[in-house]
Each structure stands twice: as structure tokens, then as C-alpha cells.
Design an enzyme around this catalytic site. Sequence first.
Site, mmCIF file in Angstrom:
data_model
loop_
_atom_site.group_PDB
_atom_site.id
_atom_site.type_symbol
_atom_site.label_atom_id
_atom_site.label_comp_id
_atom_site.label_asym_id
_atom_site.label_seq_id
_atom_site.Cartn_x
_atom_site.Cartn_y
_atom_site.Cartn_z
ATOM 1 N N MET A 58 0.825 -1.210 0.000
ATOM 2 C CA MET A 58 0.000 0.000 0.000
ATOM 3 C C MET A 58 0.861 1.263 0.000
ATOM 4 S SD MET A 58 -1.476 0.087 3.890
ATOM 5 C CE MET A 58 -2.383 1.595 3.583
ATOM 6 N N LEU A 74 -5.978 6.718 -1.048
ATOM 7 C CA LEU A 74 -6.513 5.654 -0.195
ATOM 8 C C LEU A 74 -8.047 5.674 -0.170
ATOM 9 C CD1 LEU A 74 -4.778 4.084 2.458
ATOM 10 C CD2 LEU A 74 -6.597 5.309 3.542
ATOM 11 N N LEU A 80 -10.821 -0.694 -1.547
ATOM 12 C CA LEU A 80 -10.451 -0.644 -0.130
ATOM 13 C C LEU A 80 -11.601 -0.116 0.722
ATOM 14 C CD1 LEU A 80 -8.048 -0.922 1.934
ATOM 15 C CD2 LEU A 80 -7.694 1.525 1.600
ATOM 16 N N ARG A 98 -8.780 14.867 7.299
ATOM 17 C CA ARG A 98 -7.918 14.033 8.154
ATOM 18 C C ARG A 98 -6.431 14.387 8.045
ATOM 19 N NH1 ARG A 98 -9.493 7.959 9.010
ATOM 20 N NH2 ARG A 98 -8.272 8.499 10.832
ATOM 21 N N TYR A 106 2.407 11.168 11.653
ATOM 22 C CA TYR A 106 3.673 10.864 10.945
ATOM 23 C C TYR A 106 4.825 11.688 11.516
ATOM 24 C CZ TYR A 106 1.658 7.732 7.483
ATOM 25 O OH TYR A 106 1.060 6.658 6.880
ATOM 26 N N SER A 113 6.599 7.744 6.758
ATOM 27 C CA SER A 113 6.518 6.285 6.891
ATOM 28 C C SER A 113 7.839 5.647 6.461
ATOM 29 C CB SER A 113 5.390 5.754 5.998
ATOM 30 O OG SER A 113 5.477 4.352 5.908
ATOM 31 N N ARG A 147 0.473 1.305 -3.912
ATOM 32 C CA ARG A 147 -0.882 1.597 -4.375
ATOM 33 C C ARG A 147 -1.249 3.064 -4.116
ATOM 34 N NH1 ARG A 147 -4.742 2.590 -6.445
ATOM 35 N NH2 ARG A 147 -6.758 1.549 -6.595
ATOM 36 N N TYR A 148 -0.743 3.619 -2.999
ATOM 37 C CA TYR A 148 -1.210 4.965 -2.618
ATOM 38 C C TYR A 148 -0.097 5.988 -2.426
ATOM 39 C CZ TYR A 148 -4.978 1.784 -1.357
ATOM 40 O OH TYR A 148 -5.931 0.789 -1.386
ATOM 41 N N CYS A 179 -9.009 -8.770 -0.830
ATOM 42 C CA CYS A 179 -9.358 -8.005 -2.038
ATOM 43 C C CYS A 179 -9.135 -6.515 -1.801
ATOM 44 C CB CYS A 179 -10.811 -8.274 -2.409
ATOM 45 S SG CYS A 179 -11.071 -10.009 -2.792
ATOM 46 N N HIS A 246 -4.569 -5.650 10.790
ATOM 47 C CA HIS A 246 -5.491 -4.574 10.398
ATOM 48 C C HIS A 246 -6.865 -5.177 10.185
ATOM 49 C CE1 HIS A 246 -7.094 -0.993 8.600
ATOM 50 N NE2 HIS A 246 -5.955 -0.365 8.736
ATOM 51 N N ASP A 323 7.671 -2.036 9.439
ATOM 52 C CA ASP A 323 7.054 -1.022 10.276
ATOM 53 C C ASP A 323 6.280 -0.011 9.432
ATOM 54 O OD1 ASP A 323 7.495 -1.566 12.980
ATOM 55 O OD2 ASP A 323 9.616 -1.030 12.783
ATOM 56 N N GLU A 326 0.751 1.980 11.641
ATOM 57 C CA GLU A 326 -0.077 1.171 12.555
ATOM 58 C C GLU A 326 0.764 0.450 13.625
ATOM 59 O OE1 GLU A 326 -0.523 1.313 9.332
ATOM 60 O OE2 GLU A 326 -2.645 1.718 8.938
ATOM 61 N N GLU A 330 0.145 3.572 16.223
ATOM 62 C CA GLU A 330 -1.049 2.998 16.872
ATOM 63 C C GLU A 330 -0.679 2.016 17.998
ATOM 64 O OE1 GLU A 330 -3.838 1.487 14.059
ATOM 65 O OE2 GLU A 330 -5.192 0.735 15.602
ATOM 66 N N CYS A 382 -14.614 -13.575 -4.809
ATOM 67 C CA CYS A 382 -15.502 -13.615 -3.642
ATOM 68 C C CYS A 382 -16.934 -13.902 -4.109
ATOM 69 C CB CYS A 382 -15.485 -12.270 -2.914
ATOM 70 S SG CYS A 382 -13.892 -11.886 -2.214
ATOM 71 N N CYS A 385 -18.798 -10.758 -4.855
ATOM 72 C CA CYS A 385 -18.071 -9.704 -5.573
ATOM 73 C C CYS A 385 -18.894 -9.158 -6.732
ATOM 74 C CB CYS A 385 -16.747 -10.269 -6.106
ATOM 75 S SG CYS A 385 -15.890 -9.113 -7.205
#
Length: 400
Positions: A58, A74, A80, A98, A106, A113, A147-148, A179, A246, A323, A326, A330, A382, A385
Amino acid sequence: MSIRARLGLARAWAGARSGAALPARALVGAGVGRRMLATVTSPAETGKSPTGVVFMNMGGPSKLDEVYDFLYRLFADGDLIPLGRFQEPLAKFIAFRRTPTIKHHYDEIGGGSPIRKWSELQAAETCKRLDELSPQTAPHKPYVAFRYANPLTEHTLEQMKADGVRRAIAFTQYPQYSCSTTGSSLNELAKVSKRLDPEGSIKWSVIDRWPTHKGLAQTFASNIRDQLETYPEAERKDVVLLFSAHSLPMSVVNRGDPYPAEVAATVWAVMEELGFSNPYRLVWQSQVGPSPWLGANTAKVVESYIERDQKNLVLVPIAFTSDHIETLHELDLEMIRDLGVPTVRRAESLNGHPMFIEALTDLVLQHLREDKLHTHQYTLRCPMCKSAACGESREFFANQ
Ligand code: FES
């Protein structure tokens, strides 16, 4: 800092840790599939075009000024977080709202990250080992496709084309398939490939899941043993292991997503490595919003056990390979630091652990040897799906 320098640090970090060697199978690179030899490294056909090994994940913002874009991508991902026909405007709105809070988080973990740093190191080290163990498919060239966040899938694909890659392995860095995660990354790769590589010059295969890989379980077990050693011997066997993954919205679980079962399979494999030495539970973190999510919630479980005077707890992040916010925020800050109970601790993430690099190498070697496009399980969508993209990506990878 260069990859080599980072590796030096990782080796120093990992060198202090114990760890049994992986089975000899991990070091055997000779059994490479015949079709692979023909299609990958025949100099006449490819002129030693590199085998691309693409670590997919991700991603996360490496710098604070990347946070908004990361959040927007995201929340714009319907695989997602399904938000219906207002997905894009809602994604912009939520990301905007957010960003200040997430930026602060961060900032608290060092200004970004570490997932890119770890992914690049893991990919580079894996390819170095592959060059040693599988000269038939060398050179192996490492890539990261997020992905993001940067490097995004489309930019990685452009780079691979410029590098003359003709054979590539999409290697998910989510050991357990969902998925929402691997599925989304593969849908994106298929979509971007059709746009940027319409002639299909790169032939793909996929490592789409590896929840019970021996080396994965061994590395988790090694890190857990290291953390257990920090407790007095008389209390050690009663320390509770809380494997934290997660969470998923229940709408995704009820769609038939395989992730909960595969995470549980990893937990079982790790406990087998440990000889079921300790009591344990699988718990779920990072739930957001008002809709129902898979539980029990990690933070509530920790609080509940503390209330019952069960204070020796080791949190084990079981569904990520390095790492990320999260774990570092978190778990380490919001739970462990803020609780202030010194016997609540966390097992290290896999990061640059040498056993883990050998596990990653073994996974690619097995994949090359088996010469499959993907697992059999990947073809089954699925039961509930309704995503056209899920069908299109399976068709794309089946036709390589
Ligand atoms: Fe699982 Fe489409 S949502 S295959």
C-alpha cells in the site's frame, strides 16, 4: 542514506537476534521451471533482459507533504473503502479533513513512513540473493510499486519498460490475501499495464499470497522469542501473545474475503513454530468510522486484559512485513506508551531481518520453479463480488 548503508544498519540490528537457519530448500536455487528458462533468460530472445521482481504494497507518505495525496488515493480506492458513486468527492473531503491529524501522527514517528525504505531494502536484498541462487533467471531487478504513495504502480511500470524488463513477478508484500489490499494492487497493475503497455511487452506472473510460508513463520517466531526473553523466566510461559492485524469492514468480510482465514493460518503456523508455548489471541486494529468492523479490537483487548490483571502482553503485528504507522504510532505510542504499563510490549516487525530476506528469496525461487501464473486460489472471486475490475484483472493475469 544508500541501500548499502541501510543494509549495514539492518544487519547490525538483526545480528543481535537469534534465529535458526531456514531449511536447506531455501538455499536451493537450481530448480527453476523450464518454461521460465525459455521465456526469461534465453539470450537470443531477451538479450539477458532482467527479471523484474516487484514488491507491491500500500505504501505510505515518506514525507509530511505527501500525506494529503496518500490519503486521497486511499479513500478514492473503491476496492479498499467502497463509498459508491460519490467516491471521488468524498475521498477529497475526507483526505482534507484528516490530513492535519495524520500529518501529526507521521511527525511523531519521525516525519514519514519507513515503508519505502524497508521495501526497497527487502527487494534489493532479495534480488541479490536470487542472483546468487538462480543464475538462470539473473539478473533480477528490484522494484517497488505502491498503491497509494510513491513509487506508484504506474511510475514503476514506466521504469520497468525503460529498463527493458520483459518478464516480471508481481510479489505482494501482504502475506495474507485480501481483495482490499493485494486484490486492489493487482487490479491497479492490470489497469495500468493495459494503458502503459498495451502491446504486452512485459509478461507477468503473481505471488498473490504466502500466509504459512515456513520462513515467514520462523521469522515471526524468532522475533517473539526475543521479546519473551525480556520477561522474568518464571512468568515467561504465561505471557499472552496478541497477534494484531489490520481489521476489515464487516461488509468486506461478508462479501467472502479470504483475509481473516489467511491471517488465522499465519497465527497458527507461528504458534506451531513456537510449540504453542504461550496463550494467544488474534485481534484486529485500526477500525474507523461508524460501520461495523471485524473484532475484537486490539486496544480494547489490551485494556480488558490489564483490568483482569493480565499485564504481561506481547503485541505481534502479524499482517504487515515492515514497520508502518499502525505499528509505530497505533501500537507503540497510542497503546503501549499511553497505557504506561511496562509489561505490555511489542515484537519487532520483520523489516530487514536476514531470516526474512531468505524467506522472501525462497518464495520467489519456489515461484520460478513451479512456473505458475498465480495460485489456484486467486482465480476464485468472492461469492458476493460485484467489481468488474476483479474480473478484468484475473483475465489479464490468466492471459500472460
Ligand atoms: Fe473479492 Fe472482487 S471483491 S474478488
